[in-house]
Design an enzyme around this catalytic site. Structure first.
Site, PDB file in Angstrom:
ATOM      1  N   HIS A   1      35.673  29.350  -2.567  1.00  0.00           N
ATOM      2  CA  HIS A   1      36.194  29.915  -3.812  1.00  0.00           C
ATOM      3  C   HIS A   1      36.770  31.297  -3.515  1.00  0.00           C
ATOM      4  CE1 HIS A   1      32.024  31.071  -3.238  1.00  0.00           C
ATOM      5  NE2 HIS A   1      32.328  32.200  -3.835  1.00  0.00           N
TER       6      HIS A   1
ATOM      7  N   ASP B   1      28.953  25.260  -0.718  1.00  0.00           N
ATOM      8  CA  ASP B   1      28.461  24.002  -0.140  1.00  0.00           C
ATOM      9  C   ASP B   1      27.704  23.086  -1.095  1.00  0.00           C
ATOM     10  OD1 ASP B   1      29.644  24.532   2.270  1.00  0.00           O
ATOM     11  OD2 ASP B   1      27.843  25.341   3.227  1.00  0.00           O
ATOM     12  N   GLY B   2      28.139  23.017  -2.338  1.00  0.00           N
ATOM     13  CA  GLY B   2      27.595  22.030  -3.261  1.00  0.00           C
ATOM     14  C   GLY B   2      26.183  22.319  -3.739  1.00  0.00           C
TER      15      GLY B   2
ATOM     16  N   HIS C   1      25.677  34.820  -4.232  1.00  0.00           N
ATOM     17  CA  HIS C   1      25.855  35.918  -3.293  1.00  0.00           C
ATOM     18  C   HIS C   1      26.536  37.074  -3.993  1.00  0.00           C
ATOM     19  CE1 HIS C   1      29.579  33.448  -1.812  1.00  0.00           C
ATOM     20  NE2 HIS C   1      29.942  34.196  -2.824  1.00  0.00           N
TER      21      HIS C   1
ATOM     22  N   GLY D   1      32.455  44.375  -4.892  1.00  0.00           N
ATOM     23  CA  GLY D   1      31.798  44.315  -6.199  1.00  0.00           C
ATOM     24  C   GLY D   1      31.769  42.951  -6.863  1.00  0.00           C
TER      25      GLY D   1
ATOM     26  N   HIS E   1      28.662  36.205  -7.394  1.00  0.00           N
ATOM     27  CA  HIS E   1      29.033  34.813  -7.650  1.00  0.00           C
ATOM     28  C   HIS E   1      27.795  33.935  -7.650  1.00  0.00           C
ATOM     29  CE1 HIS E   1      33.278  35.728  -5.881  1.00  0.00           C
ATOM     30  NE2 HIS E   1      33.120  36.189  -7.104  1.00  0.00           N
TER      31      HIS E   1
ATOM     32  N   GLU F   1      20.526  39.685  -7.167  1.00  0.00           N
ATOM     33  CA  GLU F   1      21.913  39.872  -6.711  1.00  0.00           C
ATOM     34  C   GLU F   1      22.479  41.223  -7.149  1.00  0.00           C
ATOM     35  OE1 GLU F   1      23.314  37.961  -4.509  1.00  0.00           O
ATOM     36  OE2 GLU F   1      21.698  36.488  -4.537  1.00  0.00           O
TER      37      GLU F   1
ATOM     38  N   HIS G   1      21.748  43.706  -4.662  1.00  0.00           N
ATOM     39  CA  HIS G   1      22.757  43.722  -3.586  1.00  0.00           C
ATOM     40  C   HIS G   1      24.017  44.466  -4.029  1.00  0.00           C
ATOM     41  CE1 HIS G   1      20.499  41.285  -0.870  1.00  0.00           C
ATOM     42  NE2 HIS G   1      20.639  40.142  -1.521  1.00  0.00           N
TER      43      HIS G   1
ATOM     44  N   HIS H   1      17.389  43.216   1.867  1.00  0.00           N
ATOM     45  CA  HIS H   1      16.232  42.387   1.574  1.00  0.00           C
ATOM     46  C   HIS H   1      14.925  43.096   1.886  1.00  0.00           C
ATOM     47  CE1 HIS H   1      18.792  38.513   1.582  1.00  0.00           C
ATOM     48  NE2 HIS H   1      18.510  38.880   0.354  1.00  0.00           N
TER      49      HIS H   1
HETATM   50 ZN   LIG Z   1      19.586  38.385  -1.260  1.00  0.00          ZN
HETATM   51 ZN   LIG Z   2      31.844  34.162  -3.732  1.00  0.00          ZN
END
Ligand SMILES: [Zn+2]
Ligand SMILES: [Zn+2]
Length: 147
Positions: A47, A55-56, A63, A70, A73, A103, A106, A112
């Site tokens: 995408h 990957d489905g 992520h 910024g 998704h 997320e 992040h 992490h």
């Molecule tokens: Zn993470």
């Molecule tokens: Zn993405």
């Protein structure tokens, strides 16, 4: 997108508020593309120009890339729950708010944690809700953005 925006909005709002309480940031929603610094969406497989395919239905949950990219998704092929009842009753479902809080960490530059109870721990069990920052998350955000 698997949800109505009106149902999604308060969940994402709560997730941002969780971090706003412990950081110098204020978050304001906008639909004006040129002023938005963070962008959120649901996508499938390869995408946009993201380096990682979703990957489905067995792919990663989500992520995020901190600014200037910024982007946050979510994998639209995973099973998401926004209310506790659906979460409890749907096998292999994931709590959207819990994943959003992780997320957004992040997006703010957090890495992490090795503490399993922390929001920034790299994995979350299905049908589990974890939306409160742990002391380890708070120490991390305070170290990154001292008040
Ligand atoms: Zn993470
Ligand atoms: Zn993405």
């Amino acid at each position: 997108m698997p949800f109505r925006i009106a149902n999604l909005r308060p969940v994402i709002h709560e997730a941002f508020e969780t971090w706003a309480l412990f950081s110098p940031f204020d978050f304001t929603e906008t639909s004006i593309e040129r002023i938005a610094q963070l962008r959120i969406g649901f996508y499938r497989w390869q995408h946009l120009n993201c380096p990682i395919s979703f990957d489905g239905p067995d792919g990663v949950l989500a992520h995020a890339f901190y600014p200037p990219s910024g982007k946050l998704h979510f994998n639209a092929d995973r099973i998401w729950a926004m209310d506790p009842e659906r979460l409890m009753n749907t096998r292999e479902s994931y709590d959207l708010q819990s994943v959003a809080v992780h997320e957004i960490g992040h997006l703010l530059g957090m890495g992490h944690s090795t503490v399993p109870e922390a929001i920034m721990y790299p994995s979350l069990d299905p049908q589990t809700r974890k939306v409160e920052l742990h002391g380890d998350d708070i120490a991390g955000i305070n170290a990154m953005y001292p008040s």
